[in-house]
Design a protein around this motif. Structure first.
Motif, PDB file in Angstrom:
ATOM      1  N   ASP A 275      41.049  98.150 -12.591  1.00  0.00           N
ATOM      2  CA  ASP A 275      42.363  97.075 -12.463  1.00  0.00           C
ATOM      3  C   ASP A 275      42.942  97.483 -14.006  1.00  0.00           C
ATOM      4  N   ASN A 276      42.840  98.722 -14.883  1.00  0.00           N
ATOM      5  CA  ASN A 276      43.344  99.209 -15.346  1.00  0.00           C
ATOM      6  C   ASN A 276      45.102  99.741 -15.767  1.00  0.00           C
ATOM      7  N   SER A 277      45.512 100.001 -16.559  1.00  0.00           N
ATOM      8  CA  SER A 277      46.835 101.156 -16.772  1.00  0.00           C
ATOM      9  C   SER A 277      45.977 101.867 -17.997  1.00  0.00           C
ATOM     10  N   ALA A 278      46.569 103.082 -17.899  1.00  0.00           N
ATOM     11  CA  ALA A 278      45.833 103.925 -18.249  1.00  0.00           C
ATOM     12  C   ALA A 278      46.755 104.952 -18.810  1.00  0.00           C
ATOM     13  N   GLU A 279      48.038 104.974 -19.809  1.00  0.00           N
ATOM     14  CA  GLU A 279      49.058 106.185 -19.504  1.00  0.00           C
ATOM     15  C   GLU A 279      49.657 106.697 -20.897  1.00  0.00           C
ATOM     16  N   LEU A 280      50.556 107.989 -20.806  1.00  0.00           N
ATOM     17  CA  LEU A 280      50.698 108.808 -21.826  1.00  0.00           C
ATOM     18  C   LEU A 280      50.293 108.657 -22.928  1.00  0.00           C
ATOM     19  N   CYS A 281      48.237 109.181 -22.670  1.00  0.00           N
ATOM     20  CA  CYS A 281      47.747 109.368 -23.627  1.00  0.00           C
ATOM     21  C   CYS A 281      47.258 111.540 -23.726  1.00  0.00           C
ATOM     22  N   GLY A 282      47.491 111.307 -25.086  1.00  0.00           N
ATOM     23  CA  GLY A 282      47.479 113.028 -25.332  1.00  0.00           C
ATOM     24  C   GLY A 282      46.894 113.790 -25.023  1.00  0.00           C
TER      25      GLY A 282
END
Length: 217
Positions: A132-139
């Motif tokens: 239930d996490n959000s991981a976004e816009l990472c290199g």
């Protein structure tokens, strides 16, 4: 006499109207308490846990003792990884832990060893749950798991990362269920050189290279 009665009646009506006004328009309760409602996330700087001992001293950990019955809890955090190359690093641990309800983003600016421009890094760990996490816009990737065992990833949103939404490599007994990996540049979910793993019921859409799920070796 009649004019006096009329004057008293008019005054009474005015008083009644004033009372009605305050009864209708006076705010109920203390409106200043609205600002006391906590936000969903607590904002902190990127952090590293590099041993079992680090769990008990990390400001990111909100509870638990590392046992199977009472795992360490990392929850409700927002982390911007700009310039750090990571948001969360959990490495070299065997304690049980849970990462849940966090938002990590913009892990960029550092591609050195153990940073990798990744939102959540799980390295050489056993016994973790990430959900239930959000991981976004990472290199590079939203979540990266390497050399680990008994790790479960479920119900995470992995959005608009420059490589993949989630990578698990050189690991075993990894479970990847019910995640949403969308709009990543390479592929949604990648599993490589790993054994005894389960991938099920994930949503992978609109990844630029048209690769939803990649499994090899």
């Amino acid at each position: 006499m009649r004019s006096k009665k009329i004057s008293i009646t008019v005054v009474a009506v005015i008083v009644l109207l004033i009372l009605c006004y305050f009864a209708i328009f006076t705010p109920q309760g203390d409106s200043s308490k609205i600002s006391e409602i906590p936000s969903r996330y607590t904002t902190i700087d990127p952090f590293r846990i590099n041993s079992n001992e680090d769990f008990s001293t990390s400001p990111a950990v909100s509870g638990g003792n590392g046992s199977k019955e009472d795992p360490w809890i990392i929850a409700n955090l927002e982390i911007n990884g700009t310039g750090h190359g990571y948001c969360m690093f959990i490495g070299n641990t065997t304690d049980h832990f849970i990462i849940r309800n966090c938002r990590v983003h913009h892990a960029t600016g550092n591609i050195n060893d153990y940073y990798w421009n990744v939102g959540i890094i799980i390295y050489n760990c056993d016994n973790g749950q990430v959900h239930d996490n959000s991981a976004e816009l990472c290199g590079r990737s939203g979540i990266f798991c390497r050399d680990s065992s008994n790790i479960k990833f479920f119900e995470n949103d992995l959005i608009s990362n420059e490589y993949s939404g989630l990578i698990a490599t050189h690991s075993e007994y990894v479970t990847i269920v019910g995640n949403n990996a969308s709009d990543n540049v390479q592929c949604g979910i990648r599993l490589s050189s790993s054994y005894h793993c389960v991938i099920s019921e994930n949503t992978v859409t609109s990844n630029t290279s048209h690769v939803g799920l990649q499994v090899y070796n």
